[in-house]
Write a protein that holds these residues in place. Structure first.
Motif, PDB file in Angstrom:
ATOM      1  N   SER A 242     -16.279   8.233  37.185  1.00 11.13           N
ATOM      2  CA  SER A 242     -16.797   8.037  36.237  1.00 11.13           C
ATOM      3  C   SER A 242     -17.692   7.604  36.497  1.00 11.13           C
ATOM      4  O   SER A 242     -19.061   6.163  36.025  1.00 11.13           O
ATOM      5  N   ARG A 243     -18.422   8.215  37.878  1.00 10.42           N
ATOM      6  CA  ARG A 243     -20.313   7.521  38.044  1.00 10.42           C
ATOM      7  C   ARG A 243     -20.967   8.473  37.871  1.00 10.42           C
ATOM      8  O   ARG A 243     -21.416   8.848  39.264  1.00 10.42           O
ATOM      9  N   VAL A 244     -20.394   9.471  37.439  1.00 13.75           N
ATOM     10  CA  VAL A 244     -20.799  11.748  37.918  1.00 13.75           C
ATOM     11  C   VAL A 244     -22.530  11.065  37.121  1.00 13.75           C
ATOM     12  O   VAL A 244     -22.638  13.023  37.143  1.00 13.75           O
ATOM     13  N   GLY A 245     -22.715  10.511  35.952  1.00 13.92           N
ATOM     14  CA  GLY A 245     -23.618  10.659  35.302  1.00 13.92           C
ATOM     15  C   GLY A 245     -23.765  11.360  33.777  1.00 13.92           C
ATOM     16  O   GLY A 245     -24.440  10.840  33.295  1.00 13.92           O
ATOM     17  N   GLY A 246     -22.787  11.429  33.822  1.00 20.20           N
ATOM     18  CA  GLY A 246     -22.302  11.862  32.345  1.00 20.20           C
ATOM     19  C   GLY A 246     -21.874  10.905  31.124  1.00 20.20           C
ATOM     20  O   GLY A 246     -20.286  11.326  30.960  1.00 20.20           O
ATOM     21  N   ASP A 247     -22.497  10.045  30.912  1.00 20.45           N
ATOM     22  CA  ASP A 247     -22.438   8.854  30.554  1.00 20.45           C
ATOM     23  C   ASP A 247     -23.218   9.248  29.343  1.00 20.45           C
ATOM     24  O   ASP A 247     -23.963   7.633  28.108  1.00 20.45           O
ATOM     25  N   ARG A 248     -24.000   9.839  28.923  1.00 19.69           N
ATOM     26  CA  ARG A 248     -25.486  10.085  27.939  1.00 19.69           C
ATOM     27  C   ARG A 248     -25.341  10.386  27.024  1.00 19.69           C
ATOM     28  O   ARG A 248     -24.163  11.260  26.687  1.00 19.69           O
ATOM     29  N   ILE A 249     -25.484   9.731  25.847  1.00 14.80           N
ATOM     30  CA  ILE A 249     -25.385  11.170  23.648  1.00 14.80           C
ATOM     31  C   ILE A 249     -27.253  11.378  23.672  1.00 14.80           C
ATOM     32  O   ILE A 249     -27.358  10.647  23.586  1.00 14.80           O
ATOM     33  N   GLU A 250     -26.952  12.714  24.027  1.00 10.11           N
ATOM     34  CA  GLU A 250     -27.806  13.122  23.438  1.00 10.11           C
ATOM     35  C   GLU A 250     -27.976  14.218  22.370  1.00 10.11           C
ATOM     36  O   GLU A 250     -27.405  15.008  22.545  1.00 10.11           O
ATOM     37  N   PRO A 251     -29.418  14.587  21.349  1.00 13.73           N
ATOM     38  CA  PRO A 251     -29.351  15.423  20.825  1.00 13.73           C
ATOM     39  C   PRO A 251     -29.168  17.165  21.779  1.00 13.73           C
ATOM     40  O   PRO A 251     -29.694  16.878  23.061  1.00 13.73           O
TER      41      PRO A 251
END
Lengths: 179, 329
Positions: B50-59
């Motif tokens: 849950s904290r590996v950094g894949g928590d963004r929504i990007e173009p």
């Protein structure tokens, strides 16, 4: 076993917990905060709802060991400086409960819900932030069951607070007590 | 719950390095923790991703790149998703409850397990949970289970009539989403709906992923032209799994013929079910209720309803026709 540090209602706690322990059991069994209720223990009833980092969550499905560094607000932390949270006052005013078992979860869920941006599945125009009509409140609170069937008054109580405070103010009020 | 070791991964590579036989990845935990409590899942090691950094929504390209750790509620509330992918926003909002959507991740949503009552009850046989033990659902409670692509016709040890429970995955199947995966053998991209697989004679395998594979992101290509929506039929108004659901895109030309369409059904199969036969039948045809009915019939001719779920065939047909009519310009 694992070490975990959580802030609960503003107070930091460092505990050695069994990796199987839920946040719900940590709150109730280790910290004595029994306001948060265990209903189904499967994430289906919402009685165990708390705010984790300001967002509502079912504490029965949150492993305590995974909450290291989290800021948790329970029903015990909603009132500030001896004054009831506006939702608590509104629930009393509207008689929004009978047995009261689901109430802590309803209150924490509503507190989180009022700060949530965006549409729900019943929102017609997804690009707008809709006003919280009774239909919107019902949909957004569907994760909290009330077996006494106090829904009519729960919706009215939440509607009162939404109309009086506005979603943004409520979010500030809740996270303000947590930090 | 069986005791297990817990470790928290720093990043995706670290997570894969920590994975070993008997381990499972932990995202939001909304399905996995429940399955562990039920005794259905018994990992001896949880690797918290849950904290590996894949928590963004990007173009990404002309589309969108959604980190696997993005919470369901954040995906549905994202302005670009609401504006360009309304079908996806609606599908996510149709699933679970506000609390659960705040916790559940995109990767976990895709990998959630069936809610078949026999799968979730360890006192019963289940070929998905315990390969070779049999499938009581075929002759039992299958009202909510599959009508397409199931393996009820195979020998008892292979039978499975489970459905995939995700709403979001149905929209992703209609959108031709690409699932980014990293694992012990490197990284690859799996196109939806190909992430999930039909039961065949290995009903214990929900997806094509291999041990140690970790979903890192979901990539959305540009939205297809036309109007789109997601409709879900369920037994109560909210917080219930689909009996049948539909993600639909309809693009009608000025001459009134269908230029393109996308149709994916939920609640009917072991996978989100892309209705390719119906899409082919409809493309180039007049955008009329008669043609919508014909296209739905073309897809559902393949249905193999069980004794107590034949209503889903009618429901799916009516849902396709009604939704396409709603999408007419």
């Amino acid at each position: 076993m694992g070490d975990v540090t959580v802030r609960v209602n503003g107070t930091p706690h460092s505990l050695d917990v069994d990796s199987r322990m839920s946040l719900l059991d940590l709150l109730r069994e280790r910290l004595g905060l029994t306001g948060t209720k265990k209903g189904c223990d499967h994430g289906q009833c919402g009685a165990c709802t708390v705010l984790i980092d300001g967002r509502r969550a079912v504490s029965c499905l949150a492993l305590a060991v995974a909450q290291d560094g989290a800021d948790v607000t329970t029903v015990e932390g909603l009132a500030a400086d001896g004054a009831l949270h506006p939702l608590q006052a509104a629930f009393i005013e509207r008689d929004a409960f009978q047995c009261g078992y689901c109430t802590p979860g309803q209150l924490c869920s509503a507190a989180g819900m009022l700060g949530e941006a965006g549409p729900s599945v019943v929102t017609e125009d997804l690009t707008a932030d809709p006003p919280l009509s009774a239909a919107e409140i019902r949909e957004r609170m569907s994760g909290n069951l009330c077996r006494c069937g106090a829904y009519v008054n729960i919706v009215a109580a939440i509607g009162d607070v939404a109309a009086a405070g506005g979603a943004a103010d409520m979010a500030t009020a809740v996270t303000g007590t947590a930090r | 719950m069986k005791p297990f070791e817990y470790t928290r991964a720093r990043d995706a590579g670290d997570a894969v390095a920590r994975f070993r036989a008997g381990a499972m990845y932990l995202g939001g935990g909304t399905n996995l923790v429940d399955l562990m409590r039920l005794g259905v899942a018994e990992p001896d090691h949880l690797v918290d991703v849950s904290r590996v950094g894949g928590d963004r929504i990007e173009p990404g390209g002309d589309g969108l790149l959604i980190g696997a750790g993005v919470r369901n509620s954040d995906l549905a509330a994202h302005p670009v998703v609401r504006e360009r992918y309304p079908m996806l926003a609606r599908a996510v909002l149709a699933g679970a409850s506000g609390q659960v959507r705040n916790m559940a991740t995109i990767g976990g949503n895709l990998l959630q397990r069936t809610r078949c009552p026999y799968f979730q009850d360890v006192s019963k046989p289940c070929n998905k949970r315990q390969p070779g033990s049999g499938c009581p659902a075929v002759a039992g409670d299958h009202r909510n289970l599959a009508i397409l692509g199931h393996s009820a016709g195979l020998e008892a040890a292979a039978q499975c009539v489970a459905t995939h429970p995700s709403d979001m995955a149905v929209a992703l199947a209609a959108l031709d989403a690409q699932v980014h995966v990293t694992g012990p053998d490197g990284s690859r991209v799996v196109p939806m709906p190909g992430l999930h697989r039909l039961p065949g004679d290995e009903p214990d395998r929900d997806t094509v992923l291999r041990p140690g594979d970790l979903i890192t992101a979901v990539e959305l290509p540009p939205p297809p032209p036309g109007r789109s929506t997601y409709r879900k039929v369920r037994e109560r108004a909210s917080f219930a799994f689909a009996l049948v659901s539909l993600a639909a895109v309809l693009d009608v030309g000025r001459d009134g013929t269908v230029r393109g369409c996308r149709l994916a059904l939920g609640g009917v199969a072991h996978t989100p079910w892309r209705a390719a036969r119906a899409e082919r039948a409809l493309t180039g045809a007049p955008a009329t209720a008669e043609e919508f009915t014909r296209a739905a019939g073309a897809e559902l001719a393949e249905a193999q309803p069980l004794p107590r779920n034949g209503y889903k065939v009618t429901l799916a047909r009516n849902l396709i026709v009604a939704t396409l009519q709603e999408l007419l310009p």
